[in-house]
Scaffold this active site. Structure first.
Site, short mmCIF file in Angstrom:
data_model
loop_
_atom_site.label_atom_id
_atom_site.label_comp_id
_atom_site.label_asym_id
_atom_site.label_seq_id
_atom_site.Cartn_x
_atom_site.Cartn_y
_atom_site.Cartn_z
N LYS A 127 17.89 4.50 -32.18
CA LYS A 127 18.58 5.31 -31.17
C LYS A 127 18.95 4.45 -29.95
CE LYS A 127 20.06 8.78 -28.69
NZ LYS A 127 19.53 8.75 -27.38
N GLU A 168 27.16 2.74 -27.74
CA GLU A 168 27.89 3.77 -26.98
C GLU A 168 28.44 3.20 -25.67
OE1 GLU A 168 25.57 7.52 -26.46
OE2 GLU A 168 25.91 7.15 -24.33
#
Lengths: 325, 325, 325, 325
Positions: A189, A196
Site C-alpha cells: 500500500k 500515486e
C-alpha cells in the site's frame, strides 16, 4: 462472520456499513459516543470501551482497528493485546509503517495473538466502489477472515479481465490480495501511494505546461489559449493516459476551470516519504517519486533558505541583485 | 464524406478501415503498392501516386496524411500543396512538432489551402476502441471535417460521464477536441505523451521497489517476495492508481512475470523531448517529466562518461578504486 | 597531549602521523599487529589490545576510534566503555550515523564517559593538507581536546580570509568547528557528503554533454570534438566553477582523457543516503542531492525491472518491440 | 595590438581597462556617450558611432562586441558586417546561443569577415582576477588575436599546476582555450553555466538541510541549531567541497547569516536552459542540471497550477480539503 471495529471515522464507519449490508455482524467502538450510537441505529452492536467490545465478541475474536496511523493505533493495539486471548486476530487497516507491523506481529505472536495488516485504497469512494485491499499476515489467519475481505473488496464488477491469469491468485481480480507475511500489506500500500504521488505529479506538470502555453514569455504566434477542462475530458476517451485520477481531475476542472478554489499548498502523508526511504534502502533509483514528494514540500513554503543561497551566490559572483526592495 | 488517406501503415490502414465501416468513401495511397491493393480489396479506392489520389477526389478535397513524422511528412505535404487547389484541406495526423504545423499552416494559407493537425492517441487499439484526437486548425475547416473526426473518435461509450460539463465542448466527451489554431492539436498531443512518460515511470519505479523488496541488501526479516503480477491486478480494482496503462501492465506481467522477454533498453520519441523544451520555454518546472525522459536515455547506454567521471573524482579524493579489473 | 588511537588504516595511520609530527604522544592499536609495529617504529606507543591501550593512557584518557562505520565501531566503543573510567573521552572519527552518536552519547553519559563525534573530510590528502573537521559534543570536552584538533586541522594557510568574520568562531578558519552537541559533527559531515555527491554529479553531467557534442544524433554542422581535458584545466583558472573537485578532475583527465580506465560503476556510502532521509524528515526539497544518489544506484545495475516495465507498457499500447532478440 | 570594443557596461568597460593596462590600444564605442568619454579619460580612443569606430581602426581590424546577448548583439553585428572589410575579425564576447554563432560565422564568411565567439567567466571579479575564456573560431584567426586573449586571461598565477599536462594545450593553464570552430566557445561556456547552476543548487540544498535541522517537525532530541556561517567557513578549509562558489557563500553568510536580505526569487539566464536542450538533443541524462533550473523557475512563482491540480485530485479521491479559507 462477526467482527469488532474500532475507529468509526469516515473510513471505519463506511467499512462497518459495507460489512453489515452483506450480512456480517459488527461490534463497534469509537471514543466519540455519538458515532457509536449512530452506527448502532444502523444495526451494529455498540461498545462503550475496548474491554466492552472484547467482551461482546465470540472467541476466537477478530478486531479491525481503523485509526489514523501513529500513536493512537499503537496505543490501542497495545491495550487490545492485553484484553485479547490466544488465537484472536487483530487487523490494522490504517496507514501503519510496515516495519511497525513486523515488530508488532512478532510481539503479539508471543501472546498467541495473530496480526494482519491491511492497506486499503479507494478513499471516500470505498463504501460504494469497494476497497482495494493489500494484506499481510499468516496464510491461515488471512483465510479465516476471507469472508470479511471479500465483502469489503470491489469484486470483479464490470472491469475487463486480464488474459492469461490462470494460475495466479484469483482474489486479485476481486480487488484484494494476500501479499505476504505481516507488513507486506502495508508495504504494498505504501508503494501504491508513492506511485500515486508520481502519477499525480505527471498530470500536474503536463497541465501546467498546457496552462502556461499563453505565457507572455513566448513568441506571440506560438501562444495558445488551451481549455484544460476539455482536454482532461477528451483524454478520458481512448487516450493512453486515461485513468481514475484523470477522471477525478476532469470532475474538478469542470467545476472550477481555474482551480482558484485551491491554495496550491499540498500535504503529504507518511507513505510518500517511506517509499523514498524504501527505494534508498534497496538502492532503487526513484527520481519521479522523489520529485513528486519534493514538489509538495516546496508547495508549502514561502521562499526556502536554499533559494536565498542561490541569490547570495549570484550576487557574489555577478553582482546580480535579488535583494529585498 | 469522401477523404484521401496517404500512408497506410498500422495507423493509417486502420483509420481507413474505421472510416469505411462508418460509410465514408476513401481514396488511399502508399508507396507500398501491396497495402494499397489490400485496402482496395476492402473497399477503398486505390491511387498509384499523389497526383492520382488528388485527381480522384472531389473538390474541395480533404487529404489525411498519416506518415511517420519528419522528413517524409514534410516532403509529402510540400508535394501535395503543389497538386491541391484553394479551399482544399490537408490534415496531418502524424506526430509532427507543433512549430512545424504553425509554419506550414502559414505557408499553405498563402495558397488558400487549409491545414489541420490532428494528434491521435490510442495506439494499436484504435481500430477497435477509436482514436482520441486533439485537433488544431481554423474553426470552419475543423467543422467541415467533423463527420470524419466523429467516426474516428471512440464516442461516449460506457465511460461514466463527468458531472457539471454543461457549457463545455460536447465533442470532448466523444473523444475528440478542437484545441485551437494550427499547431494546438499536436501541442496537446505532445504534452499528452510527456505525461504518459511520467506516469509510466511512476509505475516503473514503484514496481521496481516491490521487485527489489527481497534484495539481500535488506535485513532478512524485512524482505518480502512480492508477486508483482497479482499486485498489478489488484490495483486495477478500486485503487486510486487504476488506469489503462496499469491494465496493460497487468496483461504483460500475467504473460511474463519476470519481464525477462524485454531487454530494458527503452526508446523515446520526439514528443517527450519537445515537452521538456516547451516546459523550459514557459519556465514551468517539470521534474517528473524530465526524470522519465532521462531514465530512457540512460537505459540505452552502457556506462556513461558521467559515471566514469564520478569514479575518477572518487579515486582522486579518496583513493576509491572503481577502475577496470 | 596524549591520545589513544584505535584503527590504523589509511585514515587512522595518517592521523597518528600528523599528531606525532606536532609533538603529541600516541598510543595505538589495530587488530593487524603489523600496522601497530610499523607506527611504533615511527614513534607511537603500540598496544596489543584495547585493554592494553587503556592501561597505557594517563587519566582522564582520550581515545580516538577511527574505524569503518557500523558494527565494528559499535562493538569497539561498547568494549571500550567497559574499560574506561568516568571523565574519559571517546572520540568517534569515523562515518557514524548521527542518530547512533546521539544514542551512544546518552548511554555513555550514564557512566560518566564523554563522547565526541568528529566528521573528517580531506580523504587521502589529509596527512599533507590537514583534515577539515566537524565536531559534536559537550563544550568543555571539545575544548579539552582542542590541541589535538588544532594539529589535525589544516590551519589558516594561504587560503584567502573571508571578510566580516569578526564575532564568529575563529576555529572555522583553522579548518575545524564545534558544530553542536553529540551527533552534530557527523550530521554536518553527512550533509557535506550529500553536497559532494551533488557537485560531482553536476560536473559529471556537464562533461557528459561536452563529451557527446560529437554525437551522430546531432546535425553535422552542430557537432564539436571538444577536448575535455583542456576544458577542465581552463575552468580551474578564473571561472565561477573552480573547485578542488575540479582540480582532481583535471588531474584524472590529464592522465586518462577518455576515462576508459574506469568501469563507470559508482559506489555510494551511507552519508549520501542519510542526507536524503534527513531532507525528507525535515520536508526540505533535495532534488539535486537525490538525483546524484540515484545516478550511482543506476550505474551499478544492468537493466532495471523498471526499464523492462517501460518496454512492456510501450509494447502494450503501441506494439513497440523492445524485446530480446 | 589595437582592438575596437563595442559595449562598455560592467564587463566591456573592465575588459578595456585590463587591455589598456597591458599596453593594448583600444577604440571604444557605446550608445551611452558618457561611458565612452569616461574611458577616453582613462586612455581609450573614443568613437561616436560604429562607423567612426571602424574608421579609427587599422586594417585588418579586430572588433570585440560585448553586449547583452540577443537582439542588440545581432543588430550590432549585422551593422558592423556592412562596415567591415574582408579579413577583419568580429569577436562576440557576450552570452550568445552557440547556434547563432554557427549561423553568423557562416554568413560572415561569405563576406570574408572572420567570426570568433568568446565565452567569459569570472563575473565582476574579472578586472582583478582575469577572465576565464572559452573560444570558438578558425585557428589562424584565434592565433592572430592571441595577445589580447592572453592579456585578458588570469594567467598561471599561484594556482597549483595539474600534473601530466605535457602535450595538452598550454593556453588552458593561462585560463583561455581555443575550444573548436565558431560556436564551440559559447557552447563550452553554456555548459559551464549549466554546471554552475547544478553546483549552486547542491550547496543550496545542503545548507537548507542544515538550516532546517532545528525544525519542530523533528523529535526534540534530534534537533540542532547549526551555524551555517561557520560551517561554510570550515568547509573552505581542506574539505572535499571547497570551491570558489563556497568562498562567495561564506562571504555572504558572514555578512547576512540569515540571508533575509534576499527575497529568494532567483533568475535564470539562457545558458541554463540551453544546456538542458543540448542534453536532450544528445540524449544525455541531466537530472541535476534540470533540477537546478526548475528550482529557479519555481522560486519565481506563487503557487503553480500544477500544485493546485494536486490538491484538486487529493480532494477528489480523499476529500482532503486544501481549498482556500
Amino acid at each position: 462472520m462477526q467482527i469488532g471495529v474500532i475507529g468509526l471515522g469516515r473510513m471505519g464507519g463506511n467499512i462497518v456499513r459495507r460489512l453489515m449490508r452483506d450480512g456480517h455482524k459488527t461490534v463497534v467502538y469509537d471514543r466519540a459516543a455519538d458515532v457509536v450510537s449512530k452506527l448502532s441505529d444502523e444495526g451494529a452492536t455498540g461498545a462503550s470501551s475496548l474491554s466492552d467490545l472484547v467482551s461482546k465478541l465470540d472467541t476466537p475474536r477478530t478486531v479491525w482497528v481503523m485509526l489514523p496511523a501513529g500513536e493512537i493505533t499503537e496505543a490501542t493495539i497495545t491495550e487490545l493485546s492485553s484484553l485479547l486471548s490466544s488465537d484472536d486476530v487483530i487487523i490494522d487497516g490504517g496507514n501503519t509503517f510496515y516495519k511497525d507491523d513486523i515488530r508488532r506481529a512478532k510481539s503479539l505472536r508471543e501472546k498467541g495473538i495473530h496480526y494482519v495488516d491491511v492497506g486499503t485504497s479507494g478513499g471516500v469512494w470505498g463504501l460504494e466502489r469497494g476497497y482495494c485491499m493489500m494484506i499481510g499476515g499468516d496464510k491461515p489467519v488471512v483465510e479465516r477472515i476471507d469472508s470479511v475481505l471479500k465483502t469489503l473488496a470491489p469484486g470483479i464488477g464490470t472491469i475487463e479481465r486480464t488474459p492469461h491469469r490462470e494460475g495466479f491468485d484469483a482474489r486479485a481480480e476481486e480487488g484484494y490480495l494476500h501479499c505476504g507475511p505481516a507488513g507486506a500489506g502495508h508495504f504494498v500500500k505504501m508503494v501504491h501511494n508513492g506511485i500515486e504521488y508520481g502519477i499525480m505529479q505527471a498530470y500536474a506538470e503536463g497541465f501546467d505546461i498546457l496552462h502556461n502555453k499563453n505565457s507572455p514569455e513566448l513568441p506571440e504566434d506560438e501562444r495558445f489559449e488551451l481549455n484544460t477542462t476539455d482536454i482532461a475530458e477528451v483524454w478520458r476517451r481512448g487516450s493512453v493516459i486515461s485513468s481514475w485520477l484523470l477522471d477525478l481531475t476532469a470532475m474538478s476542472l469542470a467545476q472550477h476551470p481555474t482551480l482558484d478554489n485551491f491554495s496550491g499548498s499540498v500535504s503529504d502523508s507518511g507513505e510518500g516519504r517511506w517509499t523514498i526511504n524504501a527505494a534508498i534502502e534497496e538502492a532503487v533509483p526513484a527520481p519521479v517519486l522523489s520529485a513528486a514528494l519534493y514538489t509538495r514540500f516546496r508547495s508549502r513554503e514561502e521562499h526556502s533558505f536554499a533559494e536565498k543561497m542561490l541569490s547570495a551566490m549570484r550576487f557574489g559572483f555577478g553582482g546580480h541583485v535579488e535583494q529585498k526592495g
